[in-house]
Write a protein that holds these residues in place. Structure first.
Motif, short mmCIF file in Angstrom:
data_model
loop_
_atom_site.label_atom_id
_atom_site.label_comp_id
_atom_site.label_asym_id
_atom_site.label_seq_id
_atom_site.Cartn_x
_atom_site.Cartn_y
_atom_site.Cartn_z
N ALA A 27 0.86 -1.19 0.18
CA ALA A 27 0.01 -0.11 0.12
C ALA A 27 0.99 1.34 -0.14
CB ALA A 27 -1.02 -0.05 1.23
N ARG A 28 0.97 1.87 -1.04
CA ARG A 28 1.97 2.91 -1.37
C ARG A 28 1.71 4.06 -0.42
NH1 ARG A 28 5.82 0.41 -3.31
NH2 ARG A 28 5.58 -0.31 -5.40
N ALA A 29 0.46 4.42 0.14
CA ALA A 29 0.03 5.56 0.77
C ALA A 29 -0.10 4.97 2.38
CB ALA A 29 -1.26 6.04 0.25
N GLY A 30 0.14 3.78 2.50
CA GLY A 30 0.09 3.16 3.83
C GLY A 30 -1.42 3.23 4.23
N VAL A 31 -2.48 3.03 3.54
CA VAL A 31 -3.82 3.13 3.87
C VAL A 31 -4.54 1.64 3.45
CG1 VAL A 31 -5.91 4.35 3.41
CG2 VAL A 31 -3.70 5.54 3.40
N ALA A 32 -5.19 1.28 4.57
CA ALA A 32 -6.24 0.14 4.43
C ALA A 32 -7.45 1.11 4.60
CB ALA A 32 -6.03 -0.93 5.16
N ILE A 33 -8.41 0.56 3.57
CA ILE A 33 -9.89 1.26 3.77
C ILE A 33 -10.98 -0.03 3.86
CG2 ILE A 33 -11.89 2.72 2.55
CD1 ILE A 33 -9.10 3.53 0.76
N VAL A 34 -11.60 -0.04 5.02
CA VAL A 34 -12.64 -1.14 5.20
C VAL A 34 -14.07 -0.23 4.74
CG1 VAL A 34 -14.14 -2.56 6.70
CG2 VAL A 34 -11.54 -2.19 7.27
N THR A 35 -14.85 -0.77 3.76
CA THR A 35 -15.99 0.06 3.40
C THR A 35 -16.89 -1.03 2.91
OG1 THR A 35 -16.85 2.04 2.17
CG2 THR A 35 -15.33 0.54 1.07
N CYS A 36 -18.16 -0.21 2.48
CA CYS A 36 -19.29 -1.18 1.96
C CYS A 36 -19.09 -1.42 0.39
CB CYS A 36 -20.38 -0.32 2.10
SG CYS A 36 -22.02 -1.29 1.79
N MET A 37 -19.79 -2.79 0.15
CA MET A 37 -19.85 -3.07 -1.28
C MET A 37 -20.74 -2.18 -2.26
SD MET A 37 -22.01 -6.44 -0.98
CE MET A 37 -23.74 -6.47 -1.15
N ASN A 82 -0.25 1.53 7.46
CA ASN A 82 -0.17 2.13 9.12
C ASN A 82 -1.05 3.01 9.44
OD1 ASN A 82 0.66 4.56 7.46
ND2 ASN A 82 2.80 4.44 7.67
N ARG A 83 -2.12 3.30 8.50
CA ARG A 83 -3.51 4.04 8.54
C ARG A 83 -4.88 3.21 8.12
NH1 ARG A 83 -2.63 9.36 5.49
NH2 ARG A 83 -1.65 7.72 3.95
N ILE A 84 -5.70 3.01 9.11
CA ILE A 84 -6.81 2.13 8.75
C ILE A 84 -8.09 2.98 8.68
CG2 ILE A 84 -8.27 0.25 9.40
CD1 ILE A 84 -5.50 -1.26 10.44
N MET A 85 -8.94 3.14 7.74
CA MET A 85 -9.92 3.71 7.82
C MET A 85 -11.11 2.57 7.60
SD MET A 85 -9.01 6.70 4.88
CE MET A 85 -10.29 7.63 5.42
N VAL A 86 -12.10 3.00 8.84
CA VAL A 86 -13.29 2.07 8.52
C VAL A 86 -14.32 3.25 7.92
CG1 VAL A 86 -14.88 0.68 9.96
CG2 VAL A 86 -12.66 0.66 10.72
N VAL A 87 -15.07 2.74 6.88
CA VAL A 87 -15.81 3.91 6.27
C VAL A 87 -17.25 3.18 5.87
CG1 VAL A 87 -15.90 5.79 4.58
CG2 VAL A 87 -13.61 4.89 5.39
N VAL A 148 -6.08 4.16 13.71
CA VAL A 148 -7.63 3.77 13.14
C VAL A 148 -8.39 4.92 13.16
CG1 VAL A 148 -9.08 1.95 13.47
CG2 VAL A 148 -6.70 1.64 13.84
N GLY A 149 -9.19 5.14 12.34
CA GLY A 149 -10.25 6.17 12.26
C GLY A 149 -11.57 5.64 11.66
N GLY A 150 -12.68 6.28 12.35
CA GLY A 150 -14.02 5.89 11.81
C GLY A 150 -14.52 7.09 11.19
N PHE A 151 -14.96 6.74 9.70
CA PHE A 151 -15.59 7.87 9.13
C PHE A 151 -16.93 7.49 8.47
CE2 PHE A 151 -10.94 7.68 9.11
CZ PHE A 151 -10.56 8.93 9.12
N LEU A 152 -17.70 8.48 8.18
CA LEU A 152 -19.22 8.37 7.62
C LEU A 152 -18.94 8.80 6.08
CD1 LEU A 152 -21.82 6.73 7.53
CD2 LEU A 152 -22.58 9.07 8.28
N TYR A 153 -19.02 8.16 5.08
CA TYR A 153 -19.08 8.81 3.81
C TYR A 153 -20.42 8.95 3.12
CZ TYR A 153 -18.73 8.84 -1.56
OH TYR A 153 -18.73 9.42 -2.90
N ASN A 154 -20.79 10.16 2.81
CA ASN A 154 -22.15 10.68 2.29
C ASN A 154 -22.29 10.30 0.79
OD1 ASN A 154 -24.35 12.11 1.36
ND2 ASN A 154 -24.21 13.32 3.19
N VAL A 155 -23.18 9.48 0.52
CA VAL A 155 -23.40 9.01 -1.02
C VAL A 155 -23.83 10.17 -1.94
CG1 VAL A 155 -23.12 6.48 -0.38
CG2 VAL A 155 -25.47 7.82 -0.37
N ASP A 156 -24.52 11.02 -1.19
CA ASP A 156 -25.04 12.25 -1.90
C ASP A 156 -24.30 13.40 -2.04
OD1 ASP A 156 -27.70 10.94 -2.36
OD2 ASP A 156 -28.02 11.17 -0.14
N SER A 157 -23.42 13.62 -1.25
CA SER A 157 -22.57 14.94 -1.45
C SER A 157 -20.96 14.48 -1.77
CB SER A 157 -22.36 15.60 -0.02
OG SER A 157 -21.70 14.77 0.96
#
Length: 164
Positions: A27-37, A82-87, A148-157
């Motif tokens: 992961a070149r940016a050191g990021v893992a993203i856990v998100t919905c399908m 080294n950074r995990i985002m749960v989205v 580790v951070g938790g984020f909410l993605y707005n599918v409308d904006s």
């Protein structure tokens, strides 16, 4: 004409300019993203990343289940994460419907009882996100090795909001 011919044609076009041969898969940016399908989510684009920058783990609801945790451990220890985002995201079917409603819809579509399937429904998306983030932070093989951070993605904006 085969049912996958359009996909294979698009892939052939993609392969003409393919330039990831020999890429090592870290992961070149050191990021893992856990998100919905959910197909409304383009994980790399929404974060300004490109292929090769992140590990992307997707499932219904963007939940941290056992398999997701295993993948995160591998990502942290072997793929330079080294950074995990749960989205999770807004207007998510598994976060905005009860298990009974989802089960009824699934049973009707399948034409049979689906009670043996696990549905990742939640009583509250914010609480589920906080629990998932805590689960990753508390894992003995992840712990202090990754933020580790938790984020909410707005599918409308298209906006991402930090929640945890």
């Amino acid at each position: 004409m085969g049912v996958f011919d359009d996909i294979l044609k698009a892939n052939a076009e993609y392969a003409r300019s393919f330039d990831f041969a020999g890429f090592d898969g870290i992961a070149r940016a050191g990021v893992a993203i856990v998100t919905c399908m959910d197909s409304r989510i383009d994980p790399l684009a929404m974060l300004g990343l490109k292929p090769g920058d992140a590990k992307i783990l997707r499932n219904p609801g963007g939940r941290v289940d056992d398999l997701t945790l295993d993948a995160l451990v591998i990502s942290v220890h072997m793929l330079q994460v080294n950074r995990i985002m749960v989205v999770p995201h807004t207007r998510c079917a598994v976060a905005s419907n009860s298990e009974a409603v989802l089960r009824e819809r699934l049973d009707a579509s399948a034409g049979q009882d689906t009670s043996w399937l696990t549905l990742p429904v939640t009583d509250g998306q914010d609480a589920a996100l906080a629990a998932d983030v805590q689960r990753v932070r508390a894992h003995p093989l992840i712990g202090a090795r990754a933020e580790v951070g938790g984020f909410l993605y707005n599918v409308d904006s298209g906006l991402l909001t930090r929640k945890v």
